[in-house]
Structures are given as structure tokens and as C-alpha cells.
Design an enzyme around this catalytic site. Structure first.
Site, PDB file in Angstrom:
ATOM      1  N   ASP A 269      47.425 119.631  51.710  1.00 17.18           N
ATOM      2  CA  ASP A 269      46.594 119.221  52.826  1.00 17.18           C
ATOM      3  C   ASP A 269      45.135 119.444  52.409  1.00 17.18           C
ATOM      4  O   ASP A 269      44.841 120.057  51.381  1.00 17.18           O
ATOM      5  CB  ASP A 269      46.959 119.998  54.099  1.00 17.18           C
ATOM      6  CG  ASP A 269      46.542 119.247  55.349  1.00 17.18           C
ATOM      7  OD1 ASP A 269      47.100 119.493  56.416  1.00 17.18           O
ATOM      8  OD2 ASP A 269      45.646 118.365  55.244  1.00 17.18           O
TER       9      ASP A 269
HETATM   10  C1  GLC Z   1      43.959 117.023  57.914  1.00 12.15           C
HETATM   11  C2  GLC Z   1      45.344 117.186  58.474  1.00 12.15           C
HETATM   12  C3  GLC Z   1      46.369 116.273  57.839  1.00 12.15           C
HETATM   13  C4  GLC Z   1      45.709 114.960  57.492  1.00 12.15           C
HETATM   14  C5  GLC Z   1      44.691 115.224  56.401  1.00 12.15           C
HETATM   15  C6  GLC Z   1      43.915 113.958  56.018  1.00 12.15           C
HETATM   16  O1  GLC Z   1      43.340 118.258  57.751  1.00 12.15           O
HETATM   17  O2  GLC Z   1      45.884 118.508  58.463  1.00 12.15           O
HETATM   18  O3  GLC Z   1      47.435 116.115  58.780  1.00 12.15           O
HETATM   19  O4  GLC Z   1      46.672 114.026  57.040  1.00 12.15           O
HETATM   20  O5  GLC Z   1      43.780 116.252  56.748  1.00 12.15           O
HETATM   21  O6  GLC Z   1      43.170 113.522  57.091  1.00 12.15           O
END
Ligand code: GLC
Length: 720
Positions: A269
Site C-alpha cells: 500500500d
Molecule cells: C491508499 C489506500 C489504498 C489505495 C492506495 C492507492 O492509501 O490504502 O486502498 O488503493 O492508497 O490510492
């Protein structure tokens, strides 16, 4: 992963330089940059992927809409021979829609209609692919029974079976039967794993999950996604039982790959790798975090450039074997080959009908509305009536699209007030002088009040947890004022998360739980209010009486005495709380219709079977007849729950293991069958062993998780 794919990937890998390999495991954010700046970034990083969003909080930020031309120019840059010649994956949070917003996941699963959900994700895929997106960071599969957590709305709620059905529907919708088909989008099962157990519902906070629960509750949806051949998985932010997931080889490799059989690649993430050094105190510095993460099984680093900045030195100083980097690159190349990106790297020429997608969105939103209360059958409202329309979301056309709506087209959306005018011109709509507050002289001549309450979409989603789950004070004040008028009050609750209603439910004569229903939420709500469609939604979560009861969920364990918060007779000696009712206000699976259904007793021709018969694939067949005993047609959402009476581990009092949606005309009866085999009767031990044990099982089949319509089956023979 097919050998053909692996061999092709190995040939590409052999030709790659170290810096090209490090580029492939790097995902860089591109959002508001102009094309020249963006192209410079591609040339500098030679990334494996671009994450199309501007920050980690993309769910509630206005984002520049992506466009195929812009992405094709970036792709062309990446494919130049002096770049890396390997096609980019363009990742975007297409969580529940693109141009057309479908209901947010926690709303849409209330439909209990997973074939329709698959069709909707197929439509979402088309819209995303047409804009050049070939990777979606969805479905979010976090099992959660903590309504304070803002991200509960992005996932499938408190039940593993619903989570598994949702996972399969979304993955198949995005990837179709063959990911190499034109216009497919790689799905991403996220966030692996346990993020939904964030302590106190506070986002990103500590999570503590016993292995037994991890295996049987938090893992089910991810197993289903892997079985549906999901191509990517995203690791979660949280540290679980003292180890950050993004550095946990046991979870990311032993469980996800070894036990579940996942063959795609894992992306971290946003900044999750760096966070192991910066916040978690688990890595001593960023290089250490990068080493831990790639060794644990994180194949691609989202946004923090820890791999880009550290891997070369780690490898050249012998702290990291290049073989680990090669494994990660190979997985990424295999996914790109499976997606057909080497043959078709550019945006596909596909078209779709917005009207068709809007109709699908309206149908799903309509099927997701849950009728909780309908005193004296005042709903549906019919004929020439005068309604007072009030509440903060009565004339709001944007909040109902829900969080993580990045590319939605506002021109496609109407408010509830507008939808009534469009669909029900004969209805006289009289707004309050102040739609948020009550005035005595407002209420003359109205037949009904429709109070549209709820929460803003930016009160949900990432980094948006709340400490109160009650109807907000201003909205409750409006309700208390309306009550004085003695005119029936119909509540339309546009809360995306589960809220508690014990203290407020008597302020309503009827209540629709509408969630955040997307671009056609208003039309769907109006369809149901005026009886154009029948309410058929069922709660995918528990509606507690008070937040002091939380955590409160239907698949609870028996407890040491006959108290469990959900089932059984109230016992004066063993009450749950001295100051609050023992049970939820509305249980999991609950939902009313405008008609009524009755269910026959359950029958089963072979109430006893042996384990060896089940191992050969035989199943118990249970039958039930549902009858529409009311005056209107309706959809009975028949649910089957299993309770293992006695086993080597304490088993939940109910576990949803089957759903059957039955459309019935008034007076019509229909028989339905449910099949129970190893999958329905077995469970995982804390070390991931799947076990089916002999003994007696109660099978409940009925309207919701509290049905007492049960049949006992017996499983004989030796455990396996
Ligand atoms: C965010 C979220 C994740 C998302 C990613 C890209 O922090 O936790 O669910 O897909 O970043 O936006």
C-alpha cells in the site's frame, strides 16, 4: 501460472539490466503532472507501473480524471527501446465505478445478488479500460465488524461468505474469464490482511487477530479472490500481532502463496514499506525496510521509492540476493503477459452504453435498499400525495456517490427531490422552509414527511473514522421537531457505514437504509418509496441498539454461559447488559418487503451421511418452500446458516453458507434447495489445516440470521 507464461517471462528477465529490474518493482504516482513532466518521470524511473492518484488519501480528494490519450503517451514512452521496453500497468482506485458510480461495496452487497454485482463490475471494467486503466485497486476485501472504521464502507462487511461471494464477483467482473481478453483490468485483492480489525476503529492502528480468526474470518474473501485467479494483491498498512504485514513473510508468502496458492504479484500500500521504519519501529531505516519488504514477498513498492533508492546498494553489498529481486520481477512480468499487455499495451478501442450502465447502477442500488421498518404499512407511498421533503441529503446530488469516486460524471446524478419530480410528477413535494430544521407552520397539508438523513461521503473511507455512530444531533433535532406534527415520518438513511438506531427508531414510522447508492441512488430510493420496485435489500452488517454493544456481530461464538448478544431466550441471570437490550436492533441478513413470505419446514431425504461420502463430493440436500402470503410480488432472500454443535474448536452459533433469491408473485410458492458438503461444514484450524469433523449440525434456513427454522443433520465417520 501457465508454464508458457513463465518461460516467456524468464526470457524477458534474462535480457534485463539491474536498473531495469529495479524499475519494474517500482510504482510511481502520476496525477496532476503535465505530459512532459510525466514522461520525464517514466524515463527516470523506468517503472513497472504508475499509480494514478495524487496522494494516499485519494478516496476523498478531487482527482484529475484520467484519459486514454495521456496514458497512451506514457505507454509509448515506456516502450521506447531506450526506456525499458516493458509495458506499464496503470493502476487506479476503480473501487465501485468509473464514469457511472455504482453503490459503494458495503451498500451493494446488501443486494445479496452477486450475479448482478459481477455484471456491474463488468460494466465498471469497460469504463475503466476505455480510459486506458488496466489495473484497479479493487476489490477491497477487508472483513470488518467495527463500524467506527471509515473504510468499513469499502468492503463486504461482517460476513466471510458474503466477502467470498463479493470477491469472486468483482474479480471475474474486472478480469473476465481470460485476463488476456481485450479490455480486461487486473483486479487487486486488498488489503491483505487484517486491516479491518484496526483497534477502536481508528484507521492504521494496531491489529491483534488470533490465527483461528485470521484463518476463518479474515482470510475467506482472499481465498475466494485467489480461487478466482486474481492477478494482484495489495498488502495492508497495519501491523498484525506485532509484525507489520508489509514485512511479514509468514503472511505474504507462507499463507498467501503457500496455503492459498496465489500466483500473481503483491504491491504494497502507499508508503507502507517506508512506514515500517518511519512509524512502526520495525525497520531501522528505509534500506532495511526495503530489504525486509521484498524478502517478505512485496513485489512492487507503491509510491515511496524505497526499492528504487535502496535495492541496488543492498544487492551490491551482498545484503540482498538478486534472486529475490528476480522472483519479484518475474511475477510482475507474468501478470503483464497474462494481461496481454505485450501484445496490446495501449488503450483498447471499446465502447459502452452509459444509459445501460446507469440502468445497471439503478437496479443494483434499488436491490441494495433495506426496508427496516414500515409501521402500519405506510410504504409504499402511492397516489396523489403531498410530501414534505427534508433533511440534509434531500436535495444533495453528490454525497450519495460514496467515497472513492474519482472519475464520476456529476451530470449523471439527480437529488432525491429532483428524482421525485422526474419519476412522480403527480406527487406534490413541499420543501421545509429550512430543510435542516423544523418549523411548526411547515407541516400543514402534508400527508407524509420524507426525512433524508445520512453522512457525507468524506465522513467515510480512508482516514475517516468516527467516534459516534448515532444519528447526528442536528438531524435528530429535526426528527424531534417533525414528531410534534403527528404526520408520518419516513426516514431515508443515507449512511454508508452501519449506525446505531436504538434511541431514534421510534422517531420514524418507516425506515429505508439506503447507504451510498452511487449515481442512481436517488432514482433507486424513489422507485422504492413509491412502489415502482420492491425493497429486497438485506443487512450485510448488524444494526446495534447502542454503540455500547459493539463489537456485535451475527457469527458470534456461544460464550461460557447462555449469553452471546445475538441469539437465544433472554435469561434473567445471564443478561448481556443491565442498561441496554441484549440483542441487536436489526440482525445481520434482516430486511422487510412490501409483501410477506412464509417458509415451510426444512426437509432432507438423507439427514445422515458419512464423511467418506462427503469426501467423494456427495452433499446433503435440504429443501424449503417459500410462499408469498401477501398482496404484492416480492423477492424472498432465503438464507442458509450452519451451526456445528460440537467440534474440536468452538464454532460460531451461525455461519452464512448459502443464499437463494426467489422472485414470487402474490400467493405463489416455490421450492428451493440448499446443498451442504465439506465446504459448508468444515473449518480451518489456527495453522491453516482444513478440517471436517463428524457430529451434528443445525442448518437454519429463513429470512435472516435469527431464524429458528432449523433441521439437524448428522455426519458420521472419522475426521479428516
Ligand atoms: C491508499 C489506500 C489504498 C489505495 C492506495 C492507492 O492509501 O490504502 O486502498 O488503493 O492508497 O490510492
Amino acid at each position: 501460472m501457465e508454464n508458457r507464461i513463465i518461460k516467456q517471462a524468464e526470457k524477458i528477465l534474462e535480457r534485463m539490466t539491474l536498473s531495469e529490474k529495479i524499475g519494474q518493482v517500482t510504482q510511481i504516482p502520476i496525477s496532476e503532472e503535465d505530459i512532459d513532466t510525466a514522461r520525464d518521470k517514466i524515463r527516470k524511473y523506468k517503472p513497472g507501473s504508475v499509480v494514478l492518484c495524487g496522494s494516499a488519501f485519494a478516496g476523498n480528494e478531487e482527482q484529475r480524471n484520467v484519459g486514454r490519450r495521456f496514458l497512451d503517451l506514457l505507454q509509448r514512452e515506456a516502450l521506447r527501446s531506450d526506456c525499458c521496453g516493458i509495458p506499464l500497468m496503470f493502476g487506479r482506485d476503480v473501487v465501485h465505478g468509473h464514469k457511472v458510480a455504482f453503490p459503494i461495496p458495503l451498500t451493494m452487497v446488501a443486494s445479496f445478488d452477486f450475479e448482478l454485482i459481477r455484471k456491474c463490475y463488468d460494466a465498471i471494467r469497460l469504463e475503466a479500460a476505455a480510459d486506458g486503466i488496466n489495473w484497479s485497486f479493487a476489490p477491497m476485501l477487508d472483513y470488518c465488524r467495527e463500524p467506527r472504521w471509515g473504510r468499513i464502507v469499502e468492503g463486504p462487511g461482517e460476513d466471510p461468505f458474503i466477502g467470498a461471494c463479493f470477491a469472486e464477483a468483482a474479480v471475474k467482473g474486472f478480469q473476465t474469464e481470460d485476463p488476456a481478453n481485450e479490455g480486461t483490468v487486473a483486479a487487486c485483492a486488498k488489503h491483505f490482511i487484517g486491516y479491518g480489525a484496526s483497534e477502536g476503529g481508528r484507521d492504521y492502528s494496531h491489529t491483534e487477530i488470533p490465527e483461528y480468526q485470521l484463518q476463518n474470518r479474515y482470510s475467506e474473501a482472499f481465498r475466494a479472490a485467489v480461487n478466482a485467479d486474481v492477478l494482484t494483491v495489495m498488502s495492508s498498512f497495519n501491523e498484525l500481532n506485532g509484525i507489520p504485514v508489509s514485512g511479514n513473510r509468514y503472511l505474504l508468502t507462507d499463507i498467501l502463496r503457500g496455503q492459498f496458492g496465489f500466483e500473481g504479484f503483491v504491491v504494497s500500500d502507499w508508503d507502507a514499506i517506508m512506514q515500517m521504519a518511519r512509524f512502526a519501529g520495525y525497520a531501522k531505516d528505509i534500506p532495511d525496510a526495503a530489504n525486509i519488504a521484498i524478502s517478505a514477498g512485496i513485489d512492487m513498492d507503491m509510491a515511496c521509492n524505497s526499492y528504487f533508492n535502496c535495492l541496488e546498494r543492498l544487492i551490491k553489498t551482498g545484503q540482498l540476493s538478486e534472486n529475490i529481486l528476480d522472483e519479484a520481477v518475474l511475477r510482475i512480468l507474468c501478470v503483464k503477459l497474462k494481461l496481454g499487455l505485450f501484445e496490446n499495451p495501449y488503450s483498447p478501442d471499446i465502447s459502452y452504453s452509459v444509459e445501460e450502465h446507469l440502468n445497471l447502477a439503478e437496479r443494483l442500488a434499488s436491490e441494495s435498499v433495506v426496508l427496516l421498518k414500515n409501521r402500519n404499512g405506510i410504504l409504499p407511498v402511492s397516489g396523489n400525495v403531498a410530501v414534505k421533503l427534508c433533511g440534509p441529503y434531500a436535495d444533495n446530488a453528490t454525497e450519495l456517490v460514496g467515497t472513492w469516486s474519482l472519475d464520476w460524471d456529476p451530470s449523471l446524478i439527480n437529488s432525491i427531490g429532483q428524482a421525485i419530480k422526474n419519476k412522480m410528477p403527480e406527487v406534490k413535494v413541499m420543501p421545509l422552509s429550512n430543510s435542516r430544521a423544523y418549523r411548526q407552520n411547515d407541516m400543514e397539508k402534508a400527508d407524509f414527511v420524507i426525512a433524508v438523513l445520512g453522512e457525507d461521503r468524506c465522513m467515510t473511507g480512508e482516514a475517516n473514522s468516527v467516534s459516534s455512530l448515532c444519528i447526528p444531533a442536528e438531524q435528530r433535532a429535526l426528527l424531534n421537531g417533525l414528531r410534534k406534527s403527528k404526520i408520518p415520518v419516513i426516514g431515508v438513511l443515507c449512511f454508508a457505514r452501519p449506525i446505531v438506531l436504538g434511541e431514534d427508531i421510534d422517531l420514524f414510522d418507516a425506515v429505508l437504509y439506503a447507504g451510498h447508492g452511487g449515481s442512481r441512488a436517488s432514482e433507486a430510493i424513489v422507485d422504492i418509496l413509491f412502489g415502482i420496485t420492491e425493497p429486497q435489500g438485506r443487512l450485510p452488517f448488524t444494526v446495534a441498539y447502542s454503540q455500547g454493544q459493539l463489537p456485535l456481530y451475527y457469527n458470534c461464538f456461544p460464550g461460557a454461559r447462555p449469553v452471546n448478544g445475538y441469539y437465544g431466550e433472554i435469561d434473567p441471570w445471564f443478561c448481556n447488559y443491565a442498561d441496554c437490550p441484549d440483542k441487536p436492533l436489526y440482525p445481520f441478513g434482516y430486511g422487510l418487503s412490501y409483501t410477506e413470505f412464509s417458509y415451510s419446514e426444512i426437509s432432507c431425504k438423507t439427514p445422515s451421511k458419512s464423511l467418506s461420502e462427503l469426501r467423494r463430493g456427495e452433499k446433503f440436500k435440504l429443501e424449503i418452500t417459500a410462499t408469498d402470503i401477501g398482496k404484492r410480488k416480492g423477492t424472498a432472500v432465503c438464507q442458509m446458516y450452519v451451526h456445528d454443535i460440537c467440534a474440536s474448536r468452538v464454532r460460531p452459533l451461525r455461519e452464512l453458507k448459502g443464499i437463494c433469491r426467489i422472485d414470487l408473485k402474490a400467493g405463489e410458492s416455490r421450492e428451493s434447495s440448499f446443498f451442504v458438503g465439506c465446504d459448508e461444514l468444515g473449518f480451518y484450524t489456527e495453522n491453516g489445516e482444513f478440517r471436517v469433523e463428524p457430529g451434528e449440525f443445525d442448518i437454519y434456513i429463513g429470512e435472516n440470521s435469527q431464524t429458528e427454522n432449523k433441521f439437524r443433520i448428522i455426519l458420521t465417520g472419522e475426521s479428516f
